[in-house]
Design an enzyme around this catalytic site. Sequence first.
Site, PDB file in Angstrom:
ATOM      1  N   ARG A 171      11.977 -31.766   6.879  1.00 32.49           N
ATOM      2  CA  ARG A 171      12.192 -31.275   5.515  1.00 32.49           C
ATOM      3  C   ARG A 171      10.919 -30.703   4.889  1.00 32.49           C
ATOM      4  O   ARG A 171      10.953 -29.653   4.232  1.00 32.49           O
ATOM      5  CB  ARG A 171      12.749 -32.404   4.644  1.00 32.49           C
ATOM      6  N   LYS A 206       0.418 -17.794 -12.368  1.00 34.02           N
ATOM      7  CA  LYS A 206       1.678 -18.492 -12.637  1.00 34.02           C
ATOM      8  C   LYS A 206       2.236 -19.040 -11.324  1.00 34.02           C
ATOM      9  O   LYS A 206       3.253 -18.574 -10.800  1.00 34.02           O
ATOM     10  CB  LYS A 206       2.668 -17.560 -13.326  1.00 34.02           C
ATOM     11  N   LYS A 249      -7.849 -12.714 -22.726  1.00 28.05           N
ATOM     12  CA  LYS A 249      -6.448 -12.457 -23.025  1.00 28.05           C
ATOM     13  C   LYS A 249      -6.210 -12.469 -24.531  1.00 28.05           C
ATOM     14  O   LYS A 249      -7.152 -12.587 -25.319  1.00 28.05           O
ATOM     15  CB  LYS A 249      -5.584 -13.479 -22.292  1.00 28.05           C
ATOM     16  N   GLU A 296      -7.406  -7.979 -21.670  1.00 31.68           N
ATOM     17  CA  GLU A 296      -6.001  -7.668 -21.915  1.00 31.68           C
ATOM     18  C   GLU A 296      -5.826  -7.130 -23.329  1.00 31.68           C
ATOM     19  O   GLU A 296      -6.351  -7.699 -24.287  1.00 31.68           O
ATOM     20  CB  GLU A 296      -5.154  -8.935 -21.735  1.00 31.68           C
ATOM     21  N   ASP A 319      -0.751  -4.826 -21.600  1.00 30.95           N
ATOM     22  CA  ASP A 319       0.340  -5.802 -21.599  1.00 30.95           C
ATOM     23  C   ASP A 319       1.538  -5.296 -22.396  1.00 30.95           C
ATOM     24  O   ASP A 319       1.428  -5.003 -23.592  1.00 30.95           O
ATOM     25  CB  ASP A 319      -0.152  -7.124 -22.202  1.00 30.95           C
TER      26      ASP A 319
END
Length: 283
Positions: free
Chosen positions: A98, A133, A165, A199, A220
Amino acid sequence: MITPAVLHRVVGAALEEDAPWGDVTSTALLPADAVATADLVAREPGVFSGGEVFATAFGLTDPSIAVDLHFADGDAFSPGDVLATVTGPARGVLTAERIGLNFVQRMSGIATLTAAYVAAMAGTRARIADTRKTTPGLRAFERHAVTSGGGRNHRFSLSDAVMAKDNHLAVLQRDGADLASALRDAIATLPHTTHVVVEVDRPDQIPAVLDGGANTVLLDNFSLDDLRSAVALIGDRAVVEASGGVNLDTVRGIAETGVDVISVGALTHSARSVDLGLDVRID
């Protein structure tokens, strides 16, 4: 990217989680001297990734288990293809089954999705990149899978590059700082090898970012028209990256605006595991 230390630590932790006190089913049911040969079989088409990780799951469980990989990472496969063959003590083969499958199915799913994005924008100058992410603890594995599918890796961690950002810019704006000056001051403190990404979410922010000396301008959630205008404005003064609103239906249009990089969080946070099975031979 996947160092031996990371490979053994992550796979070892997964095996310990799955069988903290051993595999009671295999120990109780199977003779100690039983041997099994099992094939890793594709149930659907995809792009292979995670062969070394798959093999390590069996090797850490029982070093006497042999894993013969028939496909290399990055190879496309079809339903019914035998991707690998595992041979060794049956208890060990079934104990590791597994965990080995979990890794190779997940990684092949990411590689398969990435390959679809790469194919969708073929012929453009843009390249597909991943983001941070990722599943906590599995970043090295998932990012390897992106490269198996023909994608590129973004910065690996917060320590690898400067990436200002929206929330960083919000703090600067709140404190009344001039963005261009703040960037120049920050760059003056950095090694010359450190890449600086900023960004922006509005076209009017671009001139200050360029004046501040950013190496990459990340656009963005820009419209296609705004992307084209930004590419023309930035020219060769910085790498142009696009993000936000990217999917398989939109990626080609974004690529055709002339951007250099398209970063896609979905490569790692939304990829579906590919259906693979480990089938023990009975003949």
